[in-house]
Write a protein that holds these residues in place. Sequence first.
Motif: not given
Length: 182
Positions: A144-149, A151-159
């Motif tokens: 539930q994060l913004p798609f463009n963020d 897509k462009h690696g601007r958010v922290e992903i909870d791997w």
Amino acid sequence: GRKAMNRALIKTGNDILLSGYDEESDIDSLVDRATDGVSKILTRADDTAVSMSAFYDEYIERLAAQERGERLWYKTGIRVLDNHCDGIQPGTVTRLNAYTNTGKTRLSIWVMCNLLRQGIRCAFFSTEVVSAQFFPIFASTYLQLPFNDVKHGRVEIDWDELDKLPLTFYHDKRKINEITSL
């Protein structure tokens, strides 16, 4: 009749196909279940009609399963679908057909994310979307994060959260052909 037999073949084929992804079950029990499913179809092939008592028996079995709290169908999370049908039956393949750029990928990923949130094992098959395209759509939808963020690696992903998901992705037209030929 013939249509009932076709439905039984499709359901059994789907069950066998999906059980092949079950890495936790004993291989002998998986083979036994597959063999049992096929033998039931062969037995059913001799029947030319279904009696009302058989319909009643299936109805009673379904009621008993519901009373035991067994989930017979999974909800999609899309109100218009869930209000007009029982949802998605476990162990089945749901295929979305539509023209290009009509939103079928995003819709199917949205449904899949809702199923994954319920702890339901899913496999995603696509003839159009490769993993590089799939990942940002899926990750943004599930997390539930913004798609463009995403897509462009601007958010922290909870791997840790994503790695635990019971999800398999396929981009192999041969695999799709095997599934659609069941």
